[in-house]
Write an enzyme that holds these catalytic residues in place. Structure first.
Site, PDB file in Angstrom:
ATOM      1  N   SER A 101      13.163   2.874   2.697  1.00 46.59           N
ATOM      2  CA  SER A 101      13.622   3.602   3.580  1.00 46.59           C
ATOM      3  C   SER A 101      14.400   2.718   4.595  1.00 46.59           C
ATOM      4  O   SER A 101      14.170   1.508   4.560  1.00 46.59           O
ATOM      5  CB  SER A 101      12.658   4.398   4.382  1.00 46.59           C
ATOM      6  OG  SER A 101      11.677   3.483   4.991  1.00 46.59           O
ATOM      7  N   ARG A 116      13.594   4.493  11.995  1.00 46.39           N
ATOM      8  CA  ARG A 116      12.405   5.314  12.140  1.00 46.39           C
ATOM      9  C   ARG A 116      11.769   4.907  13.140  1.00 46.39           C
ATOM     10  O   ARG A 116      12.211   4.559  14.183  1.00 46.39           O
ATOM     11  CB  ARG A 116      11.599   4.893  10.558  1.00 46.39           C
ATOM     12  CG  ARG A 116      12.213   5.308   9.447  1.00 46.39           C
ATOM     13  CD  ARG A 116      11.542   5.300   8.182  1.00 46.39           C
ATOM     14  NE  ARG A 116      10.478   6.127   8.141  1.00 46.39           N
ATOM     15  CZ  ARG A 116       9.376   5.579   7.114  1.00 46.39           C
ATOM     16  NH1 ARG A 116       9.342   4.782   6.316  1.00 46.39           N
ATOM     17  NH2 ARG A 116       8.381   6.565   7.261  1.00 46.39           N
ATOM     18  N   TYR A 127      11.127   8.773   0.891  1.00 50.07           N
ATOM     19  CA  TYR A 127      11.195   7.617  -0.317  1.00 50.07           C
ATOM     20  C   TYR A 127      11.962   8.357  -1.294  1.00 50.07           C
ATOM     21  O   TYR A 127      12.121   7.314  -2.395  1.00 50.07           O
ATOM     22  CB  TYR A 127       9.727   7.205  -0.457  1.00 50.07           C
ATOM     23  CG  TYR A 127       9.100   6.516   0.890  1.00 50.07           C
ATOM     24  CD1 TYR A 127       9.560   5.416   1.309  1.00 50.07           C
ATOM     25  CD2 TYR A 127       8.349   7.378   1.544  1.00 50.07           C
ATOM     26  CE1 TYR A 127       8.856   4.648   2.350  1.00 50.07           C
ATOM     27  CE2 TYR A 127       7.507   6.927   2.782  1.00 50.07           C
ATOM     28  CZ  TYR A 127       8.036   5.506   3.114  1.00 50.07           C
ATOM     29  OH  TYR A 127       7.554   4.940   4.191  1.00 50.07           O
ATOM     30  N   ARG A 140       8.046   0.601  13.554  1.00 43.52           N
ATOM     31  CA  ARG A 140       8.377   0.055  11.843  1.00 43.52           C
ATOM     32  C   ARG A 140       9.575  -0.910  12.259  1.00 43.52           C
ATOM     33  O   ARG A 140      10.017  -1.514  11.183  1.00 43.52           O
ATOM     34  CB  ARG A 140       8.906   1.164  10.923  1.00 43.52           C
ATOM     35  CG  ARG A 140       7.718   1.920  10.668  1.00 43.52           C
ATOM     36  CD  ARG A 140       8.279   3.154   9.622  1.00 43.52           C
ATOM     37  NE  ARG A 140       7.351   4.285   9.692  1.00 43.52           N
ATOM     38  CZ  ARG A 140       6.226   4.367   9.007  1.00 43.52           C
ATOM     39  NH1 ARG A 140       5.488   3.389   8.259  1.00 43.52           N
ATOM     40  NH2 ARG A 140       5.501   5.567   9.113  1.00 43.52           N
ATOM     41  N   ARG A 194       4.983  10.805  -2.556  1.00 40.20           N
ATOM     42  CA  ARG A 194       4.757  10.415  -0.881  1.00 40.20           C
ATOM     43  C   ARG A 194       5.964  10.670  -0.463  1.00 40.20           C
ATOM     44  O   ARG A 194       7.192  10.189  -0.702  1.00 40.20           O
ATOM     45  CB  ARG A 194       4.308   9.132  -1.018  1.00 40.20           C
ATOM     46  CG  ARG A 194       4.334   8.391   0.153  1.00 40.20           C
ATOM     47  CD  ARG A 194       4.275   6.886   0.150  1.00 40.20           C
ATOM     48  NE  ARG A 194       4.063   6.336   1.574  1.00 40.20           N
ATOM     49  CZ  ARG A 194       4.358   5.136   2.139  1.00 40.20           C
ATOM     50  NH1 ARG A 194       4.957   4.309   1.061  1.00 40.20           N
ATOM     51  NH2 ARG A 194       4.132   4.856   3.248  1.00 40.20           N
ATOM     52  N   HIS A 216      12.716  -2.720   1.646  1.00 43.20           N
ATOM     53  CA  HIS A 216      12.091  -1.559   2.123  1.00 43.20           C
ATOM     54  C   HIS A 216      13.174  -0.258   1.699  1.00 43.20           C
ATOM     55  O   HIS A 216      14.302  -0.417   1.454  1.00 43.20           O
ATOM     56  CB  HIS A 216      12.344  -1.294   3.805  1.00 43.20           C
ATOM     57  CG  HIS A 216      11.325  -2.092   4.411  1.00 43.20           C
ATOM     58  ND1 HIS A 216      10.150  -2.264   4.293  1.00 43.20           N
ATOM     59  CD2 HIS A 216      11.621  -3.676   4.778  1.00 43.20           C
ATOM     60  CE1 HIS A 216       9.441  -3.364   4.811  1.00 43.20           C
ATOM     61  NE2 HIS A 216      10.577  -4.018   5.262  1.00 43.20           N
ATOM     62  N   ASN A 249       7.820  -5.854  -1.255  1.00 39.65           N
ATOM     63  CA  ASN A 249       7.779  -4.507  -0.317  1.00 39.65           C
ATOM     64  C   ASN A 249       6.518  -4.470   0.303  1.00 39.65           C
ATOM     65  O   ASN A 249       5.527  -4.089  -0.513  1.00 39.65           O
ATOM     66  CB  ASN A 249       8.318  -3.208  -1.080  1.00 39.65           C
ATOM     67  CG  ASN A 249       8.638  -2.066  -0.023  1.00 39.65           C
ATOM     68  OD1 ASN A 249       7.980  -2.083   0.978  1.00 39.65           O
ATOM     69  ND2 ASN A 249       8.831  -1.149  -0.479  1.00 39.65           N
ATOM     70  N   ALA A 298       3.549  -0.803   4.934  1.00 37.37           N
ATOM     71  CA  ALA A 298       2.973  -0.862   6.104  1.00 37.37           C
ATOM     72  C   ALA A 298       2.640  -2.309   6.633  1.00 37.37           C
ATOM     73  O   ALA A 298       2.516  -2.795   7.859  1.00 37.37           O
ATOM     74  CB  ALA A 298       1.992   0.098   6.357  1.00 37.37           C
ATOM     75  N   PRO A 325       0.862  -1.123   0.097  1.00 34.23           N
ATOM     76  CA  PRO A 325       0.068   0.134   0.015  1.00 34.23           C
ATOM     77  C   PRO A 325       0.969   1.283   0.076  1.00 34.23           C
ATOM     78  O   PRO A 325       1.809   1.501   0.771  1.00 34.23           O
ATOM     79  CB  PRO A 325      -0.703  -0.059   1.245  1.00 34.23           C
ATOM     80  CG  PRO A 325      -0.144  -0.928   2.111  1.00 34.23           C
ATOM     81  CD  PRO A 325       0.634  -2.073   1.212  1.00 34.23           C
ATOM     82  N   ASN A 326       0.193   2.352  -0.637  1.00 32.18           N
ATOM     83  CA  ASN A 326       0.776   3.693  -0.937  1.00 32.18           C
ATOM     84  C   ASN A 326       2.091   3.518  -1.744  1.00 32.18           C
ATOM     85  O   ASN A 326       2.560   4.869  -1.818  1.00 32.18           O
ATOM     86  CB  ASN A 326       1.126   4.103   0.451  1.00 32.18           C
ATOM     87  CG  ASN A 326      -0.013   4.111   1.460  1.00 32.18           C
ATOM     88  OD1 ASN A 326      -1.115   4.746   1.000  1.00 32.18           O
ATOM     89  ND2 ASN A 326      -0.094   3.642   2.646  1.00 32.18           N
ATOM     90  N   GLU A 368      12.954  -9.397   1.015  1.00 31.70           N
ATOM     91  CA  GLU A 368      12.039  -8.222   1.626  1.00 31.70           C
ATOM     92  C   GLU A 368      12.911  -6.975   1.354  1.00 31.70           C
ATOM     93  O   GLU A 368      13.947  -6.890   1.736  1.00 31.70           O
ATOM     94  CB  GLU A 368      11.866  -8.626   3.105  1.00 31.70           C
ATOM     95  CG  GLU A 368      11.032  -7.526   3.904  1.00 31.70           C
ATOM     96  CD  GLU A 368      10.819  -7.638   5.082  1.00 31.70           C
ATOM     97  OE1 GLU A 368      11.259  -8.812   5.733  1.00 31.70           O
ATOM     98  OE2 GLU A 368      10.214  -6.625   5.877  1.00 31.70           O
ATOM     99  N   HIS A 415       4.377  -4.677   9.194  1.00 35.65           N
ATOM    100  CA  HIS A 415       4.464  -4.431  10.547  1.00 35.65           C
ATOM    101  C   HIS A 415       3.226  -4.889  11.414  1.00 35.65           C
ATOM    102  O   HIS A 415       3.067  -4.891  12.432  1.00 35.65           O
ATOM    103  CB  HIS A 415       4.717  -2.968  10.867  1.00 35.65           C
ATOM    104  CG  HIS A 415       5.611  -2.226  10.030  1.00 35.65           C
ATOM    105  ND1 HIS A 415       6.923  -2.784  10.125  1.00 35.65           N
ATOM    106  CD2 HIS A 415       5.592  -1.250   9.145  1.00 35.65           C
ATOM    107  CE1 HIS A 415       7.874  -1.906   9.012  1.00 35.65           C
ATOM    108  NE2 HIS A 415       6.931  -1.084   8.772  1.00 35.65           N
ATOM    109  N   ASP A 433       1.854 -15.715   6.653  1.00 33.39           N
ATOM    110  CA  ASP A 433       1.398 -17.107   6.354  1.00 33.39           C
ATOM    111  C   ASP A 433       1.270 -17.343   4.925  1.00 33.39           C
ATOM    112  O   ASP A 433       1.709 -18.636   4.585  1.00 33.39           O
ATOM    113  CB  ASP A 433      -0.080 -17.288   6.915  1.00 33.39           C
ATOM    114  CG  ASP A 433      -0.136 -17.322   8.309  1.00 33.39           C
ATOM    115  OD1 ASP A 433       1.136 -17.668   8.927  1.00 33.39           O
ATOM    116  OD2 ASP A 433      -1.394 -17.210   8.887  1.00 33.39           O
TER     117      ASP A 433
HETATM  118  C1  DQA Z   1       8.434   0.996   3.569  1.00 30.77           C
HETATM  119  C2  DQA Z   1       8.579   1.102   4.906  1.00 30.77           C
HETATM  120  C3  DQA Z   1       7.067   0.822   5.658  1.00 30.77           C
HETATM  121  O1  DQA Z   1       7.382   1.113   7.272  1.00 30.77           O
HETATM  122  C4  DQA Z   1       6.192   2.045   5.198  1.00 30.77           C
HETATM  123  O2  DQA Z   1       4.906   1.785   5.807  1.00 30.77           O
HETATM  124  C5  DQA Z   1       6.073   1.928   4.019  1.00 30.77           C
HETATM  125  C6  DQA Z   1       7.213   1.490   2.701  1.00 30.77           C
HETATM  126  C7  DQA Z   1       9.659   1.372   2.837  1.00 30.77           C
HETATM  127  O3  DQA Z   1       9.749   0.791   1.571  1.00 30.77           O
HETATM  128  O4  DQA Z   1      10.435   1.918   3.248  1.00 30.77           O
HETATM  129  O5  DQA Z   1       5.115   2.033   3.258  1.00 30.77           O
HETATM  130  O6  DQA Z   1       8.132  -0.595   3.334  1.00 30.77           O
END
Ligand code: DQA
Length: 157
Positions: free
Chosen positions: A109, A114, A30, A118, A25, A107, A81, A84, A17-18, A105, A87, A94
């Site tokens: 950031s 942070r 980011y 997170r 954003r 990320h 990725n 959120a 998401p996002n 995995e 977390h 699962d």
């Molecule tokens: C993220 C880090 C997460 O904590 C955050 O909610 C994101 C992006 C990252 O790519 O740094 O949406 O996964």
């Protein structure tokens, strides 16, 4: 006669998401690159490494789980990725536990620099590697790592 069929390894690249708002954003966190830039980087890296990718983004947890299910039997590895959901989502963990291949995995950031909420990722319990804080280059690093691992497995066979 046994034919020599060369199968290209498939890597699913899943974004949570996002991440569709990358570029707009919180650019101070980011960066300025967009999700399209991430996809272009992944495709270029995959092409150089001789692997194929499927690239997805969803804001919906269930859709991400469906893509992980779809990867079963089709993909040798997943780059995820989970944003959120890293977390919060035991369901994504699962689903990944049902997947038999490699999991990276990513990320963008550095989640450990942070907010404390997170610092923990459920997905890390399943991930074969975790890349955090390298910006969108983290996707390139993940695909290179997975492609190398898949090649060395292939050579051992
Ligand atoms: C993220 C880090 C997460 O904590 C955050 O909610 C994101 C992006 C990252 O790519 O740094 O949406 O996964």
């Amino acid at each position: 006669m046994v034919e020599n069929i060369i199968l290209t390894a498939m890597i699913y690249v899943l974004n949570g998401p996002n991440l569709n708002l990358l570029g707009l954003r919180e650019p101070e966190v980011y960066g300025n690159e967009t999700l399209q830039d991430v996809e272009n980087l992944c495709r270029l890296t995959a092409e150089k490494s001789g692997v194929a990718i499927c690239f997805f983004q969803s804001n919906i947890e269930g859709a991400m789980i469906d893509w992980i299910h779809d990867a079963i039997g089709k993909a040798s590895a997943i780059v995820i990725n989970p944003a959120a959901y890293s977390h919060t989502s035991i369901s994504i963990l699962d689903a990944l536990q049902c997947f038999n291949g490699l999991v990276a995995e990513v990320h963008i950031s550095n989640i450990h620099r942070r907010e404390s909420f997170r610092h923990h990722s459920y997905v890390s319990l399943r991930a074969d590697c975790v890349i955090s804080g390298c910006g969108i280059a983290g996707y390139r690093i993940a695909i290179d790592f997975l492609a190398e691992r898949l090649k060395s497995w292939h050579q051992e066979e």
